[in-house]
Scaffold this active site. Structure first.
Site, mmCIF file in Angstrom:
data_model
loop_
_atom_site.group_PDB
_atom_site.id
_atom_site.type_symbol
_atom_site.label_atom_id
_atom_site.label_comp_id
_atom_site.label_asym_id
_atom_site.label_seq_id
_atom_site.Cartn_x
_atom_site.Cartn_y
_atom_site.Cartn_z
ATOM 1 N N LYS A 123 1.186 9.768 -8.949
ATOM 2 C CA LYS A 123 2.196 8.750 -8.634
ATOM 3 C C LYS A 123 2.798 8.178 -9.916
ATOM 4 O O LYS A 123 4.027 8.108 -10.062
ATOM 5 C CB LYS A 123 1.568 7.627 -7.812
ATOM 6 C CG LYS A 123 2.445 6.399 -7.669
ATOM 7 C CD LYS A 123 1.665 5.227 -7.113
ATOM 8 C CE LYS A 123 2.427 3.924 -7.300
ATOM 9 N NZ LYS A 123 1.668 2.745 -6.837
ATOM 10 N N ASP A 141 3.955 7.298 -2.927
ATOM 11 C CA ASP A 141 2.797 6.409 -2.871
ATOM 12 C C ASP A 141 2.465 6.146 -1.411
ATOM 13 O O ASP A 141 2.951 6.845 -0.516
ATOM 14 C CB ASP A 141 3.064 5.119 -3.639
ATOM 15 C CG ASP A 141 4.165 4.278 -3.001
ATOM 16 O OD1 ASP A 141 4.756 4.719 -1.995
ATOM 17 O OD2 ASP A 141 4.412 3.167 -3.502
#
Length: 215
Positions: A123, A141
């Protein structure tokens, strides 16, 4: 309605929403180092805490070299009360050492290189590449993963699987902005529990997967 048209509609609504802490850092300075450090601070921490903590830290040091001149306790005091602030202080110092020792003090611009830095996950790597360097990528995410499944765009079990699925379905023009849009949308409207479906701009197009209660 196609995934691209839904994302376009959300983008039209987005000026009314409060931007994320990472967006604020990017808008003030397109510095990949600041974006990297802000991303590390944001993990398991709310935006209203991440933003001020980032500002306090960057007022003390805004380069890897300057950061290494700080003592761990100085970093801890600056970033408190972000989650796991003591651990993050150590991670930040380790990342800065790696950047100087292995990359000449510069943040690398590829996901593979970023993933070699201790504490940097996919991420964070995607956010740095897309927001710091403007290179194509899809940062997924928990918000992006949840909302894409809820809308019926994808049927996946993990954020990594969602990223792979979106690379096949999402028009490239939306690869970079999708994270900003869906994170803010997920924080302020399409929340994990009891989302605000009555005021959702794409409610009629939503498959409502997994929703049992809404407002």
């Amino acid at each position: 309605m196609s995934i691209g048209r839904i994302i376009a509609r959300l983008q039209r609504e987005s000026p009314r929403w409060r931007p994320t802490a990472i967006t604020d850092v990017r808008e003030r300075s397109r510095d990949p180092f600041k974006i990297l450090i802000a991303c590390l601070l944001s993990l398991r921490t709310k935006d209203e805490t991440t933003g001020p903590a980032s500002e306090r830290l960057f007022a003390l040091a805004d380069t890897p070299e300057a950061m290494l001149r700080l003592r761990p306790r100085q970093i801890e005091r600056a970033i408190f009360p972000v989650g796991f602030y003591r651990t993050k202080a150590r991670v930040i110092l380790g990342v800065c050492r790696d950047l100087i020792d292995r990359y000449g003090g510069k943040v690398p611009d590829t996901i593979d290189d970023l993933l070699t830095l201790n504490g940097v996950g996919r991420k964070t790597a995607n956010l740095v590449v897309t927001q710091g360097f403007g290179k194509p990528g899809i940062c997924v995410d928990t918000h992006v993963h949840r909302i894409c499944n809820r809308l019926g765009f994808v049927t996946t079990k993990t954020p990594d699987h969602t990223e792979t699925a979106l690379r096949e379905k999402l028009p490239r023009r939306w690869w970079i902005p999708i994270n900003d849009l869906l994170v803010v949308f997920g924080q302020q409207h399409c929340t994990p529990l009891s989302p605000k479906c009555s005021t959702c701009p794409v409610a009629r197009e939503c498959a409502r997967v997994g929703i049992t209660k809404s407002r």
